[in-house]
Design a protein around this motif. Structure first.
Motif, PDB file in Angstrom:
ATOM      1  N   GLN A  96       7.800  -5.757   3.574  1.00 36.40           N
ATOM      2  CA  GLN A  96       6.819  -5.863   3.809  1.00 36.40           C
ATOM      3  C   GLN A  96       5.522  -6.817   3.489  1.00 36.40           C
ATOM      4  O   GLN A  96       4.355  -7.015   4.647  1.00 36.40           O
ATOM      5  N   VAL A  97       6.103  -8.081   3.293  1.00 38.91           N
ATOM      6  CA  VAL A  97       4.525  -9.184   2.843  1.00 38.91           C
ATOM      7  C   VAL A  97       5.576 -10.458   4.106  1.00 38.91           C
ATOM      8  O   VAL A  97       5.269 -11.395   3.845  1.00 38.91           O
ATOM      9  N   GLY A  98       6.118  -9.567   4.325  1.00 35.23           N
ATOM     10  CA  GLY A  98       6.939 -10.880   6.138  1.00 35.23           C
ATOM     11  C   GLY A  98       7.503 -11.393   5.395  1.00 35.23           C
ATOM     12  O   GLY A  98       8.078 -13.348   6.270  1.00 35.23           O
ATOM     13  N   GLY A  99       8.338 -11.687   4.504  1.00 33.53           N
ATOM     14  CA  GLY A  99       9.541 -12.427   4.692  1.00 33.53           C
ATOM     15  C   GLY A  99      10.443 -12.473   5.967  1.00 33.53           C
ATOM     16  O   GLY A  99      10.360 -11.371   6.657  1.00 33.53           O
ATOM     17  N   THR A 100      11.351 -13.645   6.385  1.00 35.16           N
ATOM     18  CA  THR A 100      11.563 -14.239   7.149  1.00 35.16           C
ATOM     19  C   THR A 100      13.143 -14.034   6.735  1.00 35.16           C
ATOM     20  O   THR A 100      13.545 -15.216   5.937  1.00 35.16           O
TER      21      THR A 100
ATOM     22  N   SER B 237       0.889  -1.541   0.273  1.00 36.32           N
ATOM     23  CA  SER B 237      -0.131   0.268   0.097  1.00 36.32           C
ATOM     24  C   SER B 237       1.036   1.167  -0.321  1.00 36.32           C
ATOM     25  O   SER B 237       0.395   2.226  -0.148  1.00 36.32           O
ATOM     26  N   ASP B 238       1.574   1.456   0.460  1.00 33.96           N
ATOM     27  CA  ASP B 238       2.806   2.516   0.390  1.00 33.96           C
ATOM     28  C   ASP B 238       2.938   2.735  -0.890  1.00 33.96           C
ATOM     29  O   ASP B 238       3.234   1.713  -1.525  1.00 33.96           O
ATOM     30  N   PRO B 239       2.918   4.456  -1.760  1.00 36.22           N
ATOM     31  CA  PRO B 239       2.999   4.662  -2.722  1.00 36.22           C
ATOM     32  C   PRO B 239       3.613   4.618  -2.928  1.00 36.22           C
ATOM     33  O   PRO B 239       4.334   4.525  -4.291  1.00 36.22           O
ATOM     34  N   VAL B 240       4.880   5.036  -1.643  1.00 36.73           N
ATOM     35  CA  VAL B 240       6.121   5.248  -3.045  1.00 36.73           C
ATOM     36  C   VAL B 240       7.172   3.422  -3.215  1.00 36.73           C
ATOM     37  O   VAL B 240       7.351   3.378  -4.426  1.00 36.73           O
ATOM     38  N   LEU B 241       6.973   2.110  -2.252  1.00 39.14           N
ATOM     39  CA  LEU B 241       7.259   1.234  -2.761  1.00 39.14           C
ATOM     40  C   LEU B 241       6.519   1.272  -3.660  1.00 39.14           C
ATOM     41  O   LEU B 241       7.047   0.251  -5.103  1.00 39.14           O
ATOM     42  N   ARG B 242       5.057   1.610  -3.846  1.00 42.28           N
ATOM     43  CA  ARG B 242       4.379   0.610  -4.951  1.00 42.28           C
ATOM     44  C   ARG B 242       5.352   1.747  -6.712  1.00 42.28           C
ATOM     45  O   ARG B 242       5.401   0.642  -7.530  1.00 42.28           O
ATOM     46  N   ALA B 243       5.323   2.970  -6.567  1.00 45.18           N
ATOM     47  CA  ALA B 243       6.267   3.754  -7.741  1.00 45.18           C
ATOM     48  C   ALA B 243       7.851   2.679  -7.852  1.00 45.18           C
ATOM     49  O   ALA B 243       8.189   2.380  -9.236  1.00 45.18           O
ATOM     50  N   GLU B 244       8.229   2.412  -6.835  1.00 42.42           N
ATOM     51  CA  GLU B 244       9.776   1.897  -6.778  1.00 42.42           C
ATOM     52  C   GLU B 244       9.486   0.328  -7.576  1.00 42.42           C
ATOM     53  O   GLU B 244      10.232   0.113  -8.595  1.00 42.42           O
TER      54      GLU B 244
END
Ligand SMILES: [Fe+2]
Ligand SMILES: [Fe+2]
Length: 303
Positions: A192-196, A78-85
């Motif tokens: 952001q999607v919970g990677g470990t 949802s972070d617009p900066v990461l979406r742009a990246e």
């Protein structure tokens, strides 16, 4: 244009673009003229040059895998900066594949065989695609880490610059700068999607099993097809150029343990000054790539 940029928090803001967050997809139009040497890719040496045939052969399928593994999670961000990246990352990787396809045509025309590593690596990638999407994304983060370290070598390795074909160097320089620009994107999505850390460790094991053999195997087969496997003197020279004290791959191998540290993040690889220096050299008007960089004005306006 800067006047049209709105803050990500603005409720009426349009989606940011890759260019606005420092990851602009740059269209290039490389041309590879005839060169006199067969082993023009590195050091006039078969072993070193065939490694670059392997690299160029595996980038198009590899980068498609990177894009798909990130695309799977894009709607969860949802972070617009990461979406742009992510948008910038996708655009850059797609264009890298396109230009490597052209370089691969050039290799083919010179009797070199990028299709062999392409086939081998696609087989390995199909095995990775059997795993859970987050493990596939972990594999992408590991490969992007190593690609970013390869990129640093493309930009800084003096023997590579001195012995590689001048036109082909331009492609590696452009690709390298963009790899550094987007080096954190897949990893930020993974976090952001919970990677470990456990998934990162598993990814390294998966890559050792499914990717290292096709890469090394295709490299050896290319050497065998070329009748160069028994050329001990030349191969010793190639091994020194790649794995010696200042060898092209030496620093890349040294970077592998970083990826397995608990607090790893790609931004720990400090490349801001290097990126700034090379963007100035390559992309400005009158720069090294002014003839090849076909959307320079659009990128400048969108940045
Ligand atoms: Fe790339
Ligand atoms: Fe990349």
């Amino acid at each position: 244009m800067s006047t049209s940029i709105q803050t990500p928090s603005s409720p009426v803001s349009r989606a940011l673009t890759g260019a606005q967050v420092g990851i602009p997809p740059r269209h290039m139009n490389f041309r590879f003229p005839e060169t006199a040497e067969r082993y023009f890719a590195f050091n006039n040496n078969a072993l070193a040059s065939q490694l670059f045939v392997v690299f160029s052969g595996i980038f198009p399928p590899g980068e498609r895998f990177f894009m798909e593994s990130v695309r799977h999670f894009r709607e969860r961000i949802s972070d617009p900066v990461l979406r742009a990246e992510i948008a910038g990352f996708m655009g850059q990787e797609a264009l890298h594949g396109r230009e490597h396809d052209k370089l691969n045509d050039y290799f083919r025309a010179r009797g070199l065989d990028p299709d062999l590593p392409d086939r081998f690596v696609r087989f390995g990638l199909r095995q990775l695609e059997r795993f859970a999407p987050r493990l596939q994304l972990a594999c992408t983060t590991a490969m992007e880490h190593w690609t970013a370290h390869l990129a640093e070598q493309w930009l800084t390795h003096t023997e590579f610059a001195a012995t590689s074909d001048a036109e082909m160097l331009k492609l590696w320089y452009w690709h390298a700068v963009e790899e550094l620009e987007h080096k954190s994107v897949a990893y930020d999505v993974f976090e952001q999607v919970g990677g470990t850390l456990a998934e990162r460790r598993a990814a390294v094991a998966m890559l050792l099993v499914f990717m290292a053999p096709p890469i090394l195997g295709s490299w050896l087969l290319l050497m065998a097809k070329d009748g160069q496997l028994g050329n001990w003197r030349e191969n010793a020279r190639g091994i020194k150029a790649l794995f010696g004290r200042d060898g092209f791959l030496t620093a890349v191998f040294k970077s592998i343990p970083d990826y397995l540290k608990a607090d790893f993040h790609p931004s720990q690889q400090q490349t801001m000054a290097l990126e700034a220096e090379w963007k100035q050299r390559l992309f400005v008007e009158g720069g090294m790539l002014s003839a090849e960089f076909s959307n320079r004005q659009a990128v400048a306006l969108a940045s």
